[in-house]
Design an enzyme around this catalytic site. Structure first.
Site: not given
Ligand SMILES: Nc1ncnc2c1ncn2[C@@H]1O[C@H](COP(=O)(O)OP(=O)(O)OP(=O)(O)O)[C@@H](O)[C@H]1O
Length: 854
Positions: A387, A742, A785
């Site tokens: 995200k 659920s 899930k």
């Molecule tokens: N679809 C993707 N393609 C490439 N890299 C990804 C993808 N999804 C996650 N990552 C990698 O995973 C790592 C964690 O992602 P990120 O920090 O954006 O997580 P987040 O969803 O914001 O987590 P949180 O909710 O804990 O903040 C990053 O290094 C990111 O580049």
């Protein structure tokens, strides 16, 4: 000048030897007594004696007495001062000593030393008269017709009067001193004044040694004159100072002094010089709107009047510094190119199609209408699904700076809107500082009370934040150009008022295949780069990645996976670095290290380095790249952390696999039930919420009411499963709170298994809410899930019929591998959960259809 009349001091005097300070007759001095001889004197004479005579001692100046009385007495100064010990104070710290307060009476000369120990006693000759001092007039007469002494004493008196007049003391004190001066006999004046004015010990000693009055006057008069001159100089410089003050003030105010042009620029940024002037310049140059400028100038005015030591000075200063720093009129122009944005988003992130599409739509509208007061996008999903990473890519696309504010732990609205000026923690002021950037606000679960007060979501609300006012700065600030993107792990904890202003985009967890792709496209290259490795040095095959995902991680996102890859890179980095070291040490000629080939890996595989090009090591694999197979994986990451345990745990009746959704993604959950003799009580454990407890009662009631149909029995074979039986239902991971409806179908299945004594299929997992009539209602989080079930090796997933539409979100490869059973009632659930179905005697599916006659 001996004295034959008046009061006599004793002819034998105990002697106190002092080194520092000279006691002059007519003055009082504090003397510290530490040496053995002096201590004896105090103890044996002053403290023991009771008469006035016993308190008179002779003080011999300029004599350092040795520490121990066994040593010889030093040579004594021939002239001393007989003094009256007015006060004796003893102390033990830091070592035993006395402090004497002694008033000088008159000079004496040591005629003969009578004894040396334990303290010296001497026969003395008194040099000054102690009584019958002459009045000033008599003095003049005594000075004789020539009047040299009279003249001297007159000059001395006049100088003394002048000195007293120049002292920096209050008028009454000066008057008192003046009276004292008039009342004192003139011959005592040299001694009294010499002890009052700044003189060195040497000068005082000279005064003491001046036995004749004339000589004493002559010695003291220059000292007095010197003091007067010094005071005159001091007064002159003081007179100059008000001018200086004026000068400084003029500079501070930016004024110009005659003859010299002062400009603020000349001062530069010299903080010590005149920092308020510099600050004023900055305030005026900050381009802030009129109301803010007015507030700043007012504060600046206050600041100028405050002394720097005042605590409020620092507060006001900080406030003004922040006001100056804020980007009041700065902005960036968004460089929007949808095609480039698409390429960038695709190259940065694998999968996430829905999210990327929505983001591109958002950017496209911004391109067409730059003043878009669009919705605040809120990405909601489990941790580590990218995200924040997407937010960062959007910032790159727009050419804006990216800043992330984590609101986790922020639970007070004043942390958002700031406090009054006494506190400096303020998130909004931070946001203001970063205005025109893209902000990613992480709405963590514990920010429940965040933004709850009716007006505090004003920060994010595009309709209101053009004139946002926080509590710290207390002036309106335009936040409308800040692009906010919020992220959260769950919408459940976002206050409704805030949620209502945001467009929620769900970001689901990844399938195993997606994770493998993400690992190979993004995570491995990134980690290699972070550890200074190249693909020529380290290779992780897809099989290994799959093993890492299934045996070392259990998560919806890819954060743990990235960490594990990092661990592999570190281990390999050590090998590579060791290899380098060996290479360097082997740089010596090959003949010198004939056993070099035995040095193991480092030497073994280095192509082209084999001694004499012999192919002795040809059978060994090449050193580089280091390929991580499952043996290397176990070596680096240790034993498997997670096992496919579904089938192992379903070996007894009364156990089934449910599917749960948590903010961390989907999870499988083993539900266990057991029964024992009792009074029909249902015990629930595993930190269950109210809704889940109600589901358990629903499941129990439904089974009791259908016990006959499904031939369910209690422990003694009766038809009421609860008769004489207690039931215990447990949801493992007892430390984690669980709630939600659920798990209804799972509870029914578990209890049906327990009461029927049949095993639930080991490859089935299920989710669904139940009703008292046995209907199965839809639930949320189906994708997460199902992915969790897939990760755990489940083959059949039972979901509510009305959730069938959610299956479209599930990647095709997962769908193919799973057998989905969509159930609308509990009968269908039980039939799918047990091998060979779960037919009951009066199972409507097996009974002939009865037509109603009503
Ligand atoms: N679809 C993707 N393609 C490439 N890299 C990804 C993808 N999804 C996650 N990552 C990698 O995973 C790592 C964690 O992602 P990120 O920090 O954006 O997580 P987040 O969803 O914001 O987590 P949180 O909710 O804990 O903040 C990053 O290094 C990111 O580049």
């Amino acid at each position: 000048m001996s004295s034959n009349s008046g009061i006599q001091i004793p002819s034998r005097l105990p002697l106190l030897l002092t080194h520092e300070g000279v006691l002059l007759p007519g003055s009082t001095m504090r003397i510290s007594v530490e040496t053995a001889r002096n201590m004896h004197l105090v103890k044996n004479r002053l403290l023991k004696g009771t008469s006035l005579k016993s308190t008179i001692i002779g003080v011999i100046p300029n004599t350092r007495d040795p520490e121990h009385d066994t040593e010889d007495l030093p040579t004594l100064h021939s002239i001393g001062t007989a003094g009256l010990a007015v006060q004796v104070v003893g102390s033990n710290w830091p070592k035993p000593h006395y402090t004497l307060l002694i008033t000088g009476l008159c000079r004496f000369r040591v005629a003969q030393l009578l004894k040396e120990g334990p303290f010296p006693v001497a026969e003395v000759e008194q040099l000054d008269k102690l009584e019958q001092y002459t009045s000033p007039e008599e003095m003049s007469e005594a000075a004789g017709p020539e009047g040299e002494l009279g003249e001297l004493s007159k000059r001395f008196y006049q100088a003394a009067v002048q000195l007293v007049g120049m002292l920096d003391m209050s008028v009454p004190v000066v008057a008192k001193l003046r009276r004292l001066l008039d009342s004192l006999p003139r011959e005592t004046l040299p001694d009294v004044l010499a002890s009052m004015i700044h003189t060195s010990n040497k000068e005082k000693l000279q005064v003491l040694d001046a036995v004749s009055l004339e000589e004493r006057f002559k010695k003291t008069l220059p000292l007095l004159t010197r003091q007067i001159e010094g005071l005159k100089l001091l007064q002159k410089t003081r007179k100059l100072r008000p001018d200086d003050n004026k000068r400084v003030l003029a500079v501070r105010k930016g004024g110009v002094l005659p003859g010299h042009q002062f400009s603020l620029d000349e001062e530069g940024e010299d903080e010590d010089g005149d920092d308020t002037a510099v600050l004023e310049r900055k305030v005026k140059g900050a381009n802030m709107p009129q109301p803010a400028l007015r507030v700043c100038l007012k504060e600046l005015k206050r600041l100028k009047k405050m002394p720097q030591s005042m605590p409020e000075y620092a507060l006001t200063r900080n406030y003004l510094d922040l006001m100056v720093e804020l980007p009041w009129s700065k902005s960036t122009t968004d460089c929007l190119d949808i095609h480039a944005a698409r390429v960038l988003l695709d190259s940065d992130h694998y999968a996430m199609e829905k999210l990327k599409r929505r983001v591109l739509e958002y950017l496209a509208v911004r391109q067409l209408k730059s003043t878009l007061k669009g919705p605040i996008l809120c990405f909601v999903g489990p941790p580590g699904v990218g995200k924040t990473s997407v937010g960062r890519s959007i910032a790159r696309t727009l050419g804006r700076e990216f800043h992330r504010i984590a609101l986790g732990g922020v639970c007070d609205q004043s942390d958002i809107r700031g406090h009054t000026q006494c506190k400096c923690f303020y998130i909004c002021s931070c946001i203001m500082k970063y205005a025109f950037l893209l902000l990613c606000v992480n709405c963590a679960p514990n920010t429940e009370s965040l933004l709850c007060p009716p007006d505090s979501h004003q920060v994010l609300d595009p309709e209101q934040n053009h004139s946002f006012t926080d509590h710290y700065l207390n002036v309106a600030f335009d936040l409308s150009q800040v692009l906010f993107i919020a992220t959260a792990n769950s919408t459940a904890t976002i206050p409704p008022a805030l949620l209502d202003r945001m467009e929620v985009l769900q970001v689901q967890g990844y399938t195993q295949e997606e994770k493998v792709e993400i690992a190979h496209r993004h995570l491995i290259p990134h980690q290699l780069e972070q550890h200074g490795l190249t693909p020529q040095q380290l290779q992780i095959p897809q099989d290994t990645t799959q093993d890492i995902i299934s045996k070392y991680t259990r998560e919806a996102g890819v954060r743990s996976l990235e960490r594990k890859i990092g661990a592999i890179c570190r281990a390999v980095a050590v090998k590579v670095a060791e290899g380098h070291t060996v290479t360097k040490s082997e740089a010596a000629p090959a003949e010198s290290t004939p056993q070099g080939a035995e040095h193991g890996e480092g030497k073994r595989g280095r192509r082209g380095e084999e001694p004499d090009g012999v192919s002795a090591d040809m059978a060994a694999p090449p050193d580089m790249p280091i390929v991580i197979d499952h043996i290397a994986l176990k070596d680096i990451l240790g034993p498997h952390v997670f096992e496919m345990e579904v089938s192992e745990r379903l070996t007894l009746p009364g156990v089934a696999v449910g599917l749960a959704w948590t903010p961390l993604g989907g999870e499988i959950m083993f539900v266990e039930a057991s029964r024992m003799e009792g009074e029909g009580q249902l015990t629930l454990t595993g930190q269950l919420g109210d809704v889940m407890k109600e589901s358990a009662h629903l499941a129990m009631s439904w089974l009791r009411s259908n016990a006959k149909t499904y031939q369910l029995t209690n422990m003694v074979g009766g038809s009421d499963p609860l008769e004489g039986t207690d039931i215990h239902l447990h949801f493992p991971a007892g430390a984690v709170t669980k709630d939600g409806p659920s798990a209804g179908v799972t509870m029914v299945t578990v209890l049906a298994s327990l009461f029927s004594g049949r095993l639930v299929r080991s490859d089935v997992a299920m989710t669904g809410e139940i009703t008292l009539r046995g209907l199965v209602l839809p639930v949320g989080g189906i994708k997460d899930k199902v992915l969790a079930a897939h990760r755990a090796g489940v083959k059949r997933v039972i979901i509510p019929k009305r959730n069938e539409k959610d299956l479209e979100e599930i990647p095709a490869n997962v769908r193919v591998e799973l057998d989905f059973v969509t159930a609308s009632n509990l009968d269908e659930v039980l039939n799918a959960a047990f091998d060979g179905g779960f037919p009951g005697m009066s199972n409507p599916l097996t009974l002939p259809h009865i037509v109603s006659k009503l």
